[in-house]
Design a protein around this motif. Sequence first.
Motif, mmCIF file in Angstrom:
data_model
loop_
_atom_site.group_PDB
_atom_site.id
_atom_site.type_symbol
_atom_site.label_atom_id
_atom_site.label_comp_id
_atom_site.label_asym_id
_atom_site.label_seq_id
_atom_site.Cartn_x
_atom_site.Cartn_y
_atom_site.Cartn_z
ATOM 1 N N UNK A 65 0.645 -1.236 0.076
ATOM 2 C CA UNK A 65 -0.052 0.080 0.078
ATOM 3 C C UNK A 65 0.991 1.367 -0.210
ATOM 4 N N UNK A 69 0.853 4.565 -2.550
ATOM 5 C CA UNK A 69 0.556 5.859 -2.052
ATOM 6 C C UNK A 69 1.768 6.627 -2.758
ATOM 7 N N UNK A 74 0.343 10.459 -3.010
ATOM 8 C CA UNK A 74 -0.555 10.517 -1.693
ATOM 9 C C UNK A 74 0.722 10.744 -0.613
ATOM 10 N N UNK A 107 -7.537 6.310 -9.195
ATOM 11 C CA UNK A 107 -7.452 5.624 -8.166
ATOM 12 C C UNK A 107 -8.622 4.577 -7.960
ATOM 13 N N UNK A 186 -6.284 -0.529 -5.170
ATOM 14 C CA UNK A 186 -5.858 -1.060 -3.651
ATOM 15 C C UNK A 186 -6.969 -2.065 -3.191
#
Lengths: 256, 790
Positions: A65, A69, A74, A107, A186
């Motif tokens: 993850x 990101x 992010x 996303x 994700x």
Amino acid sequence: MSDETRTAGEKGRSEAAGPLLLEMRGVSKIYETGQVQVRALDGVSLALQGGELVVALGPSGSGKTTLLNLVGGLDRPTAGTIRYGDTDIASLSDGDLGRFRRDHIGFVFQFFNLIPTLTARENVEFAAELVSHDSRQMEERVEELLRLVGLEERADHFPSQLSGGEQQRVAIARAMAKDPNILLCDEPTGNLDFRTGQQILGLLQKLTGEQGKTCVLVTHNTAIAGVGTRIVRLRDGRVQSDERSANPLPASEVEW
Amino acid sequence: MNRKIHLLVIRDIMARRFQFGALAIIIALGIAIFVSMTVAFTNAERSYDRTYEATHFADFSVEVAQAPESAVDEVRELANVKAVEGRVVMDTGLPVDENRLVQARLIGLPADRRAAVNDVIVESGRYFEVDERAVVLPLGKFADFHGYESGDTLQVYTLEGLKPLTIVGTVSSPEYLLMAESKQDLLPSPRRFGVFFVPNAYLQELFGMQGQVNEVNVLVESESEREDTIAAVTGLLEPYGVQQTVRQEDQPSKATTELDLESGREFAVLLPTLVLVIAAFAIYIAMSRLVRAQRTLIGLFRGVGYGKGSIVVHYLLFAVVVGVVGGSVGAAAGYGLGYLLTGLYADALAIPLIAHEFQLMPIVISVIVSLAVALVAAAAPAWAASRMLPAPAMRPSPEVALAKGSVPFVERIFGLGRRPPLLVRLGVRNIWRAPMRSLYTVGAIALAAILLVVGLSSFDSMDFIMDRQFEKTDRWDVAAAFWSPQDDQTLAEINGLTGVREAERLYLTPAELRVDSKRTNIELMAVEEDTRLHGFDLGGGKTTGEALGEGGIILTLGVADQLDVGVGDSLDIATEVGISSLVVSGVSREFTGGLGYVSLATKDELGLGDGFNAVWLETTSPSADAEVQAALYRLPGIQGVQVKEDIRDDWREQMALFNVMAGVIVAFCMVMAGAIVFNTMTVNVLERERETATMRTLGAGRPSVVLMLATEGLTFSLLAILPGLALGTIAASYLIHTWSSEFFTMWFHMRTTTYAMIAVVIIVAALVSTIPSIWHSNRMNLAEATKVLA
């Protein structure tokens, strides 16, 4: 940058795939929680090319993850560079990162993250509006995407009136509305039943295969690794293996 | 059962300290208002009572033309008379500098002993000594205003011209805590009027009343038999020309201060009640949100064995903390404020015996009320928490946060043409998303607007009424009163004064109006039939000349309302010369109550004195007013002179004080509206954290999020402003109407600029309180926030 990471990065490239889109070199991410340091990523080098469906596999805490990101802008790495074209996105300001996400990244979340007060069409419009100033063109694009995900009949329904699979399809259409080069997913099937999960994987295969989008799919479910054109295994924040698959499994044949 | 889960309460509160802080602030505001006003008004009431007791404040007073002191002795022998005091009361002029005079009320006090009724409290210096003559005790507030001290000499006009009086001290009096000349003197000011206590025997000598008194003050043994005693006393004094009987509750100072206390007491309960209802809603919303956010935690608690009771207690503890913190802060702040208010109130009225007594009851009530409000508000969320089943509660489900989407009616209506931009649609739908919460928010902001309208309209109305009074009703520039009736020669003399354009004759006398069992004391004003210097607002198309020419009486609205009479009704009028009947020929909308107008001809028919005893003057220019005033004081027999502009200046001075109060009201309402919007926006933003993070993750810039949240805050305030202003106007009109009394009549009036200012204040408060939510949204960790489930 170490030789090992450079090699791993270079190993990731394939002449068969499209042009180089994004390249991570020696990327580390350390989280500090109180007096404890957690090394979430440790010197990862990875290159993403057009048209790839990259499945990032790994157990909980492997860093998948965090990888997502960082690729999606992010978060920023503690060390290393992440190049998108000529830009090192690790050095961008918050505002520029926002623009990077807006223009290049789509996303798809495990819990869909639709805006519940907007209909399916409006959710897609929301993303489309961010990049399009031509309303007619935008409307056409939204209709096209809703058709692509098979939801043209359900376009005026609110998320609460849609099933989980339908919501995730809306989320994919929303992610595609900006026509991004990279789609980051994700655990997109993590909250779906098996059949619905198959449909979503098929959709992602279609987007990479037919539209040439690059998709990074993060999951802990090894059973779905077969749908990827490339499988990156992560463990303890490092790339354990990075393999290409000449013949990915059709989503309909995947079982878990 | 282990109770360690309750330790989490403090941690959770600290983690949401701003939100819980806002809730505590709303409770604290309500409690602070209640405590401060209760403490201040109870202190004021006790201070008054203490003063009245210490000075043997008369239960009633009888004004007579002239009665021998032996009559006072006879009154003393009557049943139920505890104490009696006869005295001379004289209004005259007192020069405070070369060109300025004030109206001075000289009141006799015994020099050889302290008065048994209506005594004074010596503030500085000393009381009279036996057989002392030309000495004076001015009221402290008058001496302070003009800078007089013991040893200074004052000059007062008497029948024999100016006479010196030496100040031996300053005093306060129960009759003049509010130093009003009469019930009609609504703007008392030491600039125009002062009260001076002089040895009674010397006062009798100065005004040729040796052995005579013109006022008898009585203290009764039994309050319940007072009316019988009044009848006996007035009967006994009847031969001496009873002019007026004033009961303690009608005494100008007492009646005004009592009205003040009464409205204060009502306000002290009404306003906090409203604020605490708002606080209860805010707590309910915040606690509901907390329970939802802690759904999995509650599941865990239940899973490991905590019972329903523990869960209920756990969530009620949040309310206890908010209630205790808000209540304590409110009670402490309120108590401090209450002492401050008591001091300000006592200073403003110069109450001599201030009762700063500890009051436990407001604190006890505060603690109980704040806890009760918080507990009641948290009861439903706590109960809902205890009803959760462990397994479903612990299961993370995106459905938990998925609000039901719908297109609000308002959007359907306004979106019939071109659809509004997505951000606007989002803003509108977010408000409709939690309709009860939004309704509460709009309602609470509207209440802040209502409070602002009610608070500020009283100032606007007073300003408007004063303008009306000074411009349309009182058209004279200078008014003067004489000791005794004057003839046309005096009128000619006045008309001949430099600076006088025109003089109108008046005859003033106290009177009592009676209609069935209702009665009221008024000042009867006999005026010229074609008066130009007083504007009547009679309505109904009748002219002043017609109303006065019919031989009837024009009543001010306050008097007509009190007696419940209208045009055409008959009433009895008791004056110094007897009782007559008059027909009400008009009701004039005037601010001042307690007045009745007849023509000079009607006055003659009533048998009152010949000629006139007062004049209204129109001067040639405002600059001539002072000169005319000085010239009038040089006339023989002049009692007092008033310049309208001076009264107006006093009014403006008082308004300056009101402006401070207005500022306090605005600040209070802004804090309340701000805390409400902050609370709602915080809950809204926390609830939508994942959505907002998703928007930003998709690439929506910070300005878009700022715009969306600010639009929401703005929409709340815009939705609240119109109903707030409308309901505020209705409430203020009603309240202002209820403030009207026999002393004055009030009308609602509010300037457009004040309405606009309230709208701006509400919008600013709403937008400012949105800032923390915007700040939070801009600072959130997008990677984490996109995974938040509730």
